[in-house]
Design a protein around this motif. Structure first.
Motif, mmCIF file in Angstrom:
data_model
loop_
_atom_site.group_PDB
_atom_site.id
_atom_site.type_symbol
_atom_site.label_atom_id
_atom_site.label_comp_id
_atom_site.label_asym_id
_atom_site.label_seq_id
_atom_site.Cartn_x
_atom_site.Cartn_y
_atom_site.Cartn_z
ATOM 1 N N ASN A 227 0.981 -1.214 -0.067
ATOM 2 C CA ASN A 227 0.008 0.069 -0.045
ATOM 3 C C ASN A 227 0.881 1.469 -0.101
ATOM 4 O O ASN A 227 0.780 2.061 -0.649
ATOM 5 C CB ASN A 227 -0.885 0.152 1.254
ATOM 6 C CG ASN A 227 -1.884 -0.991 1.121
ATOM 7 O OD1 ASN A 227 -2.173 -1.590 0.248
ATOM 8 N ND2 ASN A 227 -2.150 -1.931 2.311
ATOM 9 N N GLN C 116 -4.848 2.062 -9.584
ATOM 10 C CA GLN C 116 -5.384 2.459 -8.141
ATOM 11 C C GLN C 116 -6.352 3.252 -7.922
ATOM 12 O O GLN C 116 -7.007 3.061 -6.945
ATOM 13 C CB GLN C 116 -4.007 3.164 -7.614
ATOM 14 C CG GLN C 116 -2.809 2.041 -7.253
ATOM 15 C CD GLN C 116 -3.570 1.123 -6.140
ATOM 16 O OE1 GLN C 116 -3.850 -0.103 -6.858
ATOM 17 N NE2 GLN C 116 -3.534 1.302 -4.941
ATOM 18 N N HIS C 232 -6.743 -4.621 -7.988
ATOM 19 C CA HIS C 232 -5.562 -4.461 -7.001
ATOM 20 C C HIS C 232 -4.444 -4.531 -7.962
ATOM 21 O O HIS C 232 -4.468 -5.123 -8.965
ATOM 22 C CB HIS C 232 -5.519 -5.058 -5.814
ATOM 23 C CG HIS C 232 -4.469 -4.454 -4.709
ATOM 24 N ND1 HIS C 232 -3.314 -4.836 -4.832
ATOM 25 C CD2 HIS C 232 -4.793 -3.803 -3.889
ATOM 26 C CE1 HIS C 232 -2.537 -4.227 -3.793
ATOM 27 N NE2 HIS C 232 -3.450 -3.259 -3.227
#
Lengths: 310, 247, 309
Positions: A227, C116, C232
């Motif tokens: 992330n 994203q 993702h």
């Protein structure tokens, strides 16, 4: 909402942005150096961050002390980074970007799994050091977590040290020369291989520092690297590849936009739109803000804000 | 056919091309010579559209092309070969040329019909291969050609677009005497069909082929004229030709 | 070789049924769907030379469209699937139009960023599952027979895959395909020969995205569930690994890579080979992939092929 409340909210968010931005800078600095000097895209950078956090949690539990564990974790992760560079990543310098992306992506998978094998699937506990667990009262009457202030302090200190290292020392000059013109650095007779390993180990240590400091706030778990890695890449694209100054400015900018966006947009939207729209639109819009920022920078200034390359 | 007025280009603090005005007449072979770093390749880049001019205008066949992108200039009939060989290395010689031919023969937004079935394309490609002297090597991969042959292919790619004017940027770069001789012959063969603007260091070739010569030094055009005039020009001799001719 | 594979693929479900191992039919269907997704990526990546790290955006968008429509009561595949393809193609148009203005590493980064963005947009749709994803009550309807029958589903997917592969085959051998490959080989030269490079790359990107969208619609049906992990960037990376494993730029690279990667996953996670370690199947898979990337970049299909043309 009274003016005082807004002021406190803004101050809190600014401090949060600063805190997150500085930690992001630690990751971005290592990443931009590796990218700038070795021209290598390293997706496994996030894995070093994760390993740093895990090592920190383990050492902290073993020694019982946050401050003793910290340097241990930094050194250990730096060693991991150096070994990784020597054993594996060296082979990738001459390859094309696609190969680098895929190889380091495979390393992410491997690293994630190795961490799972050693530490299991549960996230690890990492506590803030005693003495920094409570809030601190800031001028204006606001309470703010002392640990977060400590993060900001550490971040600023490291930024200063890096600045000093890069601009005032000989090694720093070599690093900057390498970032802007690799062939020239080679011609200058620099032992490129050791320089690369050193840069990589330094980057790994910075990752570990970020992971260790953020551990008490975010969760120490597998996948934490992915992330933050994307954010780090956004930072270096915005800041300019190869530039530490760019990494700092970019990181602060990203930290600011991301935090402020998440905190303020939903509130602003709630005032402007009806609740169902606001509750759906607000969060999604604030998440994508930094990407919009990156796209804008790429559009107007494709080299980034502070391009290191000539 | 081609007219440059007051063309200028700078890179940062360096002025690469400084107010160059030049005219290339239809049907001629016009050579552009000058010391290294004089700005010749930059000028070619400006004409072909690879670089955007900072100032000045380019007009080709009566039309302003200064704002057009490279591929649009190619469509208008202005083709270029590169100083550093720029071909499709992993394609065969035939495929290389066929690709260039394909570009100007109908739309390539065609998704269904296999290219291999278009005999006309490949026939034309073979014809050009003949012209450039590679007829025996059409099925070889471009990588497998010798340096001289790759330079010939380089010229061939420019020719395959059936241009009116072709910009040849040092076609003889890195060639030995035999290969150079063949390249000179090639250019002699094609001059009947295309106008040529030739950038070269090989003075032998230049004086044999050129109808007119222009000399560039430090980004500026210092002389234009027939070969004998240029040979006799004092300023040119001083700046450039002197040791070349004496050698 | 190819004939043997074709027969295997056609008869597989019948064989499994005979062996009373119907479970494996579902696995095989999943391979077929990922074969389609990987083939679509191979088009932009292998043939077009565009290293797009955001392919999951189109794959996931296609899946989510089907999921959302099903949630809202629209289950007919005649509506849902074309819409999924259209939305994915539109996303590819927008993302491609902006990204293709950049080159090299910036292109990789910006496609990643867009993926994203797409991920966050869908995840934040709380009404459609948010983090947890969305379950579909059943597979798509509209064909007169139920698609919950594993046999019917397998053959439908197979039929679509064959159709898509056939279309791709014609595409890469057509004029358009030639130009796309030429641009990959030498972009400057392609422009210097008269091709408007941007237009070709963009169209290639959109076609690739559209096919990924169809694959997404199928994957939603496969598990009757859509989750954010489909969008993702790890998913993008997985698709890329499939392509390189199979052979980037080789026609069968996508399908071969998908089949092998998923087979490896099954092998390492399902068999008693690794005992208690089978949970950690990602480790040997990751190691194999690393080895392939480093030492056999031409992939499996590349190893079987004749010399590069």
């Amino acid at each position: 909402m009274g003016a005082g409340l807004t002021g406190i909210l803004l101050l809190e968010q600014t401090l949060n942005s600063l805190q997150f931005g500085l930690m992001l800078f630690l990751l971005a600095a290592g990443l931009t150096l590796v990218f700038g000097i070795m021209d290598m895209i390293n997706l496994a950078h996030g894995s070093l961050y994760m390993i740093g956090a895990y090592l920190m949690a383990t050492f902290a539990a073993a020694t019982g002390s946050f401050w003793v564990a910290l340097p241990l974790a930094l050194v250990a992760t730096a060693i991991v980074g150096a070994v990784l560079e020597i054993a594996l990543l060296r082979k990738l310098y001459e390859r094309d970007h696609l190969t680098q992306v895929l190889a380091t992506f495979a390393i992410i998978l491997i690293a994630n799994e190795l961490v799972r094998i050693v530490w299991g699937n549960q996230s690890l506990m990492l506590n803030a050091p005693p003495g920094l667990t409570g809030p601190v009262e800031l001028p204006g009457g606001m309470q703010y977590a002392s640990y977060r202030l400590a993060i900001i302090a550490v971040g600023l200190l490291v930024a200063l040290l890096l600045y000093f290292l890069v601009t005032k020392t000989r090694i720093g000059m070599l690093v900057r020369a390498g970032a802007s013109n690799r062939e020239m650095a080679l011609a200058m007779g620099v032992d490129i291989r050791r320089l690369f390993t050193g840069v990589f180990a330094l980057g790994a240590a910075l990752c570990a520092l970020a992971g260790a400091m953020l551990g008490p706030i975010l969760a120490v778990q597998v996948g934490m690297g992915e992330n933050i890695l994307i954010l780090a890449f956004v930072v270096i694209v915005i800041g300019g590849i190869g530039s530490i100054r760019g990494a700092l400015v970019g990181a602060l900018l990203v930290g600011l936009v991301d935090n402020m966006g998440r905190a303020l947009l939903p509130i602003a939207f709630a005032k402007m739109f009806s609740p169902p729209i606001a509750s759906n639109l607000g969060p999604s819009l604030s998440s994508i803000l930094i990407y919009v920022l990156m796209a804008a920078v790429l559009f107007f200034r494709p080299q980034g804000l502070f391009p290191a390359r000539g | 056919m081609l007219s440059l007025s007051n063309l200028g280009k700078r890179f940062g603090g360096v002025v690469a091309v400084d107010g160059v005005s030049l005219a290339v007449a239809a049907g001629e072979v016009h050579a552009l010579i000058g010391p290294n770093g004089a700005g010749k390749t930059t000028l070619i880049g400006l004409i072909s559209g690879a670089l955007a001019a900072d100032s000045g205008e380019i007009s080709f066949l009566g039309k302003q092309v200064t704002r057009l992108q490279s591929h649009e200039r190619v469509r208008a009939g202005l083709a270029r070969s590169y100083q550093i060989t720029s071909i499709f290395r992993r394609f065969s010689v035939l495929d290389n040329l066929a690709l260039a031919v394909q570009a100007r023969s109908g739309s390539s937004f065609s998704f269904w019909k296999p290219v291999a079935s278009e005999a006309a394309l490949f026939e034309e490609a073979r014809f050009i291969a003949n012209q450039i002297g590679l007829e025996g090597k059409v099925s070889l991969t471009a990588n497998q050609l010798s340096h001289g042959e790759q330079r010939a292919l380089e010229v061939g790619l420019a020719l395959a677009t059936r241009p009116k004017l072709v910009l040849l940027d040092e076609p003889m770069a890195g060639m030995g005497p035999e290969e150079s001789r063949r390249m000179i012959e090639l250019i002699s063969r094609i001059r009947a069909e295309v106008t040529v603007l030739l950038v070269e260091h090989d003075m032998d070739a230049v004086f044999r082929l050129a109808d007119r010569i222009s000399v560039m030094v430090n980004g500026r055009l210092v002389a234009t004229g027939a070969p004998q005039e240029i040979k006799a020009n004092e300023e040119v001799k001083r700046a450039y030709l002197g040791d070349e001719l004496a050698a | 070789m190819k004939k043997a594979a074709l027969i295997l693929v056609l008869l597989f479900p019948l064989a499994m049924h005979a062996l009373e191992q119907n479970f494996y039919i579902g696995i095989a269907t999943r391979m077929l769907i990922y074969a389609m997704a990987a083939a679509s990526l191979n088009l932009v990546l292998g043939y077009g030379g565009m290293v797009s790290f955001g392919h999951a955006a189109f794959f996931g968008a296609g899946a989510y469209i089907v999921g959302i429509l099903a949630y809202e009561g629209v289950t007919s595949l005649w509506i849902a699937w074309p819409l999924a393809v259209a939305v994915a193609a539109l996303a590819a148009l927008v993302i491609g139009a902006i990204s293709l203005r950049t080159r090299g590493v910036y292109f990789i980064m910006i496609t990643l960023a867009f993926a994203q963005m797409t991920y966050y947009v869908f995840v934040s749709l709380k009404s459609y599952g948010g983090d947890d994803g969305l379950s579909m009550p059943s597979r798509s309807t509209g064909l007169g027979f139920s698609l919950s029958n594993e046999f019917a589903w397998y053959y439908l997917v197979l039929g679509l895959l064959i159709m898509i592969l056939y279309l791709l085959h014609r595409l890469v051998h057509s004029r358009f395909g030639r130009v796309v490959e030429a641009i990959r080989e030498n972009e400057t030269r392609a422009a210097a020969v008269g091709y408007p490079v941007y237009r070709y790359q963009l169209l290639c990107f959109v076609i690739s995205g559209a096919i990924a969208g169809l694959a997404g619609a199928l994957i939603a049906n496969q598990t009757s569930y859509v989750g954010p992990s489909l969008l993702h960037w790890i998913q993008s990376g997985t698709l890329m690994l499939m392509v390189i494993l199979g052979g980037v730029g080789r026609f069968w690279g996508g399908p071969v890579g998908a089949a092998v990667l998923l087979a490896l996953e099954e092998l390492f996670s399902g068999t008693p080979l690794l005992g208690a370690w089978s949970l950690h199947w990602q480790l040997p898979v990751g190691l194999i992939l690393l080895a392939v990337v480093l030492f056999a970049p031409r992939g499996i299909a590349g190893a079987f092929a004749k010399q590069p043309r």
